[in-house]
Write a protein that holds these residues in place. Structure first.
Motif, mmCIF file in Angstrom:
data_model
loop_
_atom_site.group_PDB
_atom_site.id
_atom_site.type_symbol
_atom_site.label_atom_id
_atom_site.label_comp_id
_atom_site.label_asym_id
_atom_site.label_seq_id
_atom_site.Cartn_x
_atom_site.Cartn_y
_atom_site.Cartn_z
ATOM 1 N N HIS A 23 -16.159 -24.078 67.205
ATOM 2 C CA HIS A 23 -16.406 -25.242 67.841
ATOM 3 C C HIS A 23 -17.717 -25.772 67.409
ATOM 4 O O HIS A 23 -18.010 -27.164 67.501
ATOM 5 C CB HIS A 23 -16.857 -24.781 69.595
ATOM 6 C CG HIS A 23 -17.140 -25.714 70.132
ATOM 7 N ND1 HIS A 23 -16.371 -26.832 71.059
ATOM 8 C CD2 HIS A 23 -18.615 -26.134 70.650
ATOM 9 C CE1 HIS A 23 -17.056 -27.693 71.501
ATOM 10 N NE2 HIS A 23 -18.309 -27.137 71.723
ATOM 11 N N GLU A 30 -18.159 -34.122 63.665
ATOM 12 C CA GLU A 30 -17.883 -35.339 64.338
ATOM 13 C C GLU A 30 -18.858 -36.590 63.731
ATOM 14 O O GLU A 30 -18.598 -37.659 63.837
ATOM 15 C CB GLU A 30 -18.512 -35.117 65.903
ATOM 16 C CG GLU A 30 -17.468 -34.361 66.638
ATOM 17 C CD GLU A 30 -16.331 -35.392 66.810
ATOM 18 O OE1 GLU A 30 -16.168 -36.481 66.874
ATOM 19 O OE2 GLU A 30 -15.217 -34.583 67.364
ATOM 20 N N TYR A 35 -13.135 -37.907 60.184
ATOM 21 C CA TYR A 35 -12.910 -37.167 61.169
ATOM 22 C C TYR A 35 -12.495 -37.620 62.505
ATOM 23 O O TYR A 35 -11.555 -37.183 63.289
ATOM 24 C CB TYR A 35 -13.873 -35.858 61.240
ATOM 25 C CG TYR A 35 -13.456 -34.789 62.110
ATOM 26 C CD1 TYR A 35 -12.609 -34.042 61.968
ATOM 27 C CD2 TYR A 35 -14.215 -34.623 63.414
ATOM 28 C CE1 TYR A 35 -12.192 -32.844 62.968
ATOM 29 C CE2 TYR A 35 -13.795 -33.605 64.279
ATOM 30 C CZ TYR A 35 -12.838 -32.987 63.968
ATOM 31 O OH TYR A 35 -12.437 -31.898 64.714
ATOM 32 N N ARG A 36 -13.648 -38.426 63.152
ATOM 33 C CA ARG A 36 -13.346 -39.216 64.296
ATOM 34 C C ARG A 36 -12.115 -39.869 64.320
ATOM 35 O O ARG A 36 -11.452 -40.127 65.546
ATOM 36 C CB ARG A 36 -14.461 -39.979 64.454
ATOM 37 C CG ARG A 36 -15.915 -39.026 64.719
ATOM 38 C CD ARG A 36 -17.079 -40.049 65.160
ATOM 39 N NE ARG A 36 -17.165 -41.243 64.523
ATOM 40 C CZ ARG A 36 -18.156 -41.464 63.497
ATOM 41 N NH1 ARG A 36 -18.794 -40.452 63.239
ATOM 42 N NH2 ARG A 36 -18.493 -42.450 62.764
ATOM 43 N N GLU A 37 -11.555 -40.517 63.402
ATOM 44 C CA GLU A 37 -10.288 -41.268 63.273
ATOM 45 C C GLU A 37 -9.157 -40.639 63.059
ATOM 46 O O GLU A 37 -7.904 -41.093 63.155
ATOM 47 C CB GLU A 37 -10.647 -42.626 62.061
ATOM 48 C CG GLU A 37 -11.758 -43.320 62.435
ATOM 49 C CD GLU A 37 -11.731 -44.525 61.299
ATOM 50 O OE1 GLU A 37 -11.240 -44.281 60.195
ATOM 51 O OE2 GLU A 37 -12.567 -45.369 61.558
ATOM 52 N N ALA A 39 -5.819 -38.568 64.100
ATOM 53 C CA ALA A 39 -5.119 -38.348 65.136
ATOM 54 C C ALA A 39 -5.161 -37.029 65.744
ATOM 55 O O ALA A 39 -5.728 -36.173 65.276
ATOM 56 C CB ALA A 39 -3.593 -38.560 64.784
ATOM 57 N N ALA A 40 -4.926 -37.004 67.173
ATOM 58 C CA ALA A 40 -4.902 -35.723 67.830
ATOM 59 C C ALA A 40 -4.484 -34.467 67.326
ATOM 60 O O ALA A 40 -5.272 -33.417 67.113
ATOM 61 C CB ALA A 40 -4.547 -35.889 69.230
ATOM 62 N N GLU A 41 -3.052 -34.640 66.678
ATOM 63 C CA GLU A 41 -2.462 -33.463 66.163
ATOM 64 C C GLU A 41 -3.414 -33.038 65.059
ATOM 65 O O GLU A 41 -3.177 -31.818 64.681
ATOM 66 C CB GLU A 41 -0.916 -33.730 66.163
ATOM 67 C CG GLU A 41 -0.881 -34.793 64.813
ATOM 68 C CD GLU A 41 -0.735 -36.184 65.624
ATOM 69 O OE1 GLU A 41 -0.115 -37.132 64.916
ATOM 70 O OE2 GLU A 41 -1.250 -36.524 66.838
ATOM 71 N N HIS A 42 -3.836 -34.031 64.441
ATOM 72 C CA HIS A 42 -4.347 -33.673 62.878
ATOM 73 C C HIS A 42 -5.795 -32.637 63.294
ATOM 74 O O HIS A 42 -6.295 -32.054 62.564
ATOM 75 C CB HIS A 42 -4.539 -34.775 62.292
ATOM 76 C CG HIS A 42 -3.197 -35.492 61.503
ATOM 77 N ND1 HIS A 42 -3.124 -36.785 61.361
ATOM 78 C CD2 HIS A 42 -2.079 -34.558 61.157
ATOM 79 C CE1 HIS A 42 -1.814 -36.767 60.967
ATOM 80 N NE2 HIS A 42 -1.123 -35.765 60.754
ATOM 81 N N ARG A 43 -6.385 -33.427 64.445
ATOM 82 C CA ARG A 43 -7.786 -32.834 64.780
ATOM 83 C C ARG A 43 -7.442 -31.438 65.256
ATOM 84 O O ARG A 43 -8.209 -30.479 65.133
ATOM 85 C CB ARG A 43 -8.446 -33.639 65.948
ATOM 86 C CG ARG A 43 -9.053 -34.746 65.338
ATOM 87 C CD ARG A 43 -9.353 -35.855 66.408
ATOM 88 N NE ARG A 43 -10.736 -35.295 67.304
ATOM 89 C CZ ARG A 43 -11.846 -35.582 67.162
ATOM 90 N NH1 ARG A 43 -12.119 -36.448 66.235
ATOM 91 N NH2 ARG A 43 -12.787 -35.042 68.018
ATOM 92 N N ALA A 44 -6.288 -31.320 66.011
ATOM 93 C CA ALA A 44 -6.087 -29.741 66.478
ATOM 94 C C ALA A 44 -5.693 -28.978 65.287
ATOM 95 O O ALA A 44 -6.122 -27.861 65.373
ATOM 96 C CB ALA A 44 -4.911 -29.845 67.331
ATOM 97 N N SER A 45 -5.147 -29.596 64.013
ATOM 98 C CA SER A 45 -4.790 -28.637 62.891
ATOM 99 C C SER A 45 -6.130 -28.222 62.169
ATOM 100 O O SER A 45 -6.180 -27.149 61.652
ATOM 101 C CB SER A 45 -3.777 -29.455 62.128
ATOM 102 O OG SER A 45 -2.659 -29.734 62.581
#
Length: 398
Positions: A23, A30, A35-37, A39-45
């Motif tokens: 975390h 951030e 990184y901020r841009e 997609a949600a699925e890529h941030r999860a990965s």
């Protein structure tokens, strides 16, 4: 554990802190706009990779004999992540995650010597992880290269067949050719001593230096090159002639976009096949310069084009020019004999020959141009209906 780099207490603390450290690393990420841009699925990965990295580090610390532990960091990451993140961005993720672990060393290890060992181990594992990332990206690039080569071959094949379906549009777009303009197709023979991959690399390199986009494939023993952004087709052919066999390279006409490339491809393929009938041909030829040979090979499009380019302009300029061309050819270029048959002064014949050169760019003093004109007139005679006035229609009235 006897094989552990650090004590059991440190290992336990590190295991308990995996989620917290991941975390912390993600919070530090951030600050990067890319990184901020994501997609949600890529941030999860990315979160999955960060946590797997710290957990893998803990397992590696427990037994350094598991030297391949760093290679498993990316095992659970989806393949799409290598397209969403560049290698540089992935290395930055490793660096930020390692920094999160390094900052937590005082809380993870009580003794100074234990902290030093943990820091050294962190550096070693981060190095191995960075190498593992490079390996993952290299394999992904290799796989993409193989897929792109197959995709490229499919697109070129579709161009050769003159297809313009949605599938072809999608494949071309995937290769970055969806909006390609000023397209021409060139055909040439492979150069002796070079393998197919070597020729393809050489063609791409030469085209890149000339600011040309190129799709390349080997088709029935000849290389077919689809070129984009072509301003001068002959100059483009000369670029290819530096890496292909001088046997010759034939370039089709420039068309507006990729999906009109079939016309250019048909002309180039027809010209290349017929070029054997011109033993002394230049190294680079436009398909339009091989119209007589293509006619002999049975190319109907070449028949129509030859008549359109040569016979029609002479017909439209008046029957005198067509008749003069026929007569001069019949007399082997002898102007006086031609003038006598035409019942005109020899200077009139010279004037008409000058007009012919202006209109169709053919000089009857040149053997190649005489061959082109003779073939064009022969095609015209064959295509002229045989009625009562067919001979005068061909020769014109004197």
């Amino acid at each position: 554990m006897t094989d552990a780099a650090v004590g059991d207490r440190t290992l336990t603390r590190l295991g308990e802190q995996v989620g917290v450290l991941a975390h912390t690393a993600l919070a530090a990420m951030e600050r990067h706009e890319w990184y901020r841009e994501l997609a949600a699925e890529h941030r999860a990965s990315v979160a999955l990779v960060a946590e797997a990295g710290i957990r893998g580090f803990r397992d590696w610390l427990a037994d350094e004999r598991e030297s391949d532990r760093a290679t498993t960091v990316f095992a659970d990451a989806p393949p799409e992540l290598t397209r969403a993140l560049s290698l540089e961005q992935t290395i930055e993720l490793v660096r930020v995650t390692v920094r999160a672990v390094e900052d937590a060393v005082p809380q993870l290890a009580d003794e100074e010597r234990e902290r030093d060992r943990l820091l050294v181990a962190t550096l070693r594992f981060s190095r191995d992880t960075a190498f593992a990332a490079a390996h993952v990206y290299a394999r992904a690039a290799e796989a993409r290269g193989s897929w792109d080569a197959r995709l490229e071959s499919l697109v070129v094949d579709a161009v050769l067949r003159g297809e313009a379906t949605e599938d072809v549009h999608s494949r071309a777009a995937a290769l970055g050719w969806g909006d390609a303009e000023q397209v021409a197709v060139a055909v040439g023979a492979p150069r002796d001593g070079l393998t197919e991959p070597e020729v393809v690399r050489a063609v791409r390199s030469a085209c890149q230096k000339a600011r040309l986009e190129a799709l390349v494939t080997l088709n029935s023993g000849r290389y077919v090159v689809v070129l984009a952004e072509v301003e001068d087709p002959r100059a483009a052919g000369e670029v290819l002639a530096t890496v292909l066999d001088a046997g010759p390279v034939v370039v089709g006409p420039v068309v507006p976009h990729l999906f009109a490339g079939g016309r250019s491809a048909r002309a180039a393929l027809s010209g290349w096949a017929a070029s054997r009938a011109w033993p002394g041909a230049p190294t680079v030829l436009l398909a339009s310069e091989l119209l007589p040979e293509r006619v002999l090979a049975g190319d109907e499009a070449a028949r129509r084009e030859l008549v359109r380019l040569v016979v029609r302009p002479l017909q439209e300029a008046g029957r005198d020019l067509l008749a003069t061309a026929e007569t001069v050819l019949a007399h082997g270029g002898a102007l006086e004999a031609s003038a006598r048959e035409l019942f005109v002064h020899v200077n009139t014949v010279r004037y008409r020959l000058g007009r012919i050169e202006e209109l169709v760019a053919l000089r009857l003093a040149d053997s190649r141009d005489r061959w082109v004109l003779r073939t064009a007139l022969a095609v015209h005679r064959i295509d002229t209906p045989r009625d009562s006035g067919w001979r005068s229609a061909v020769h014109g009235a004197h």
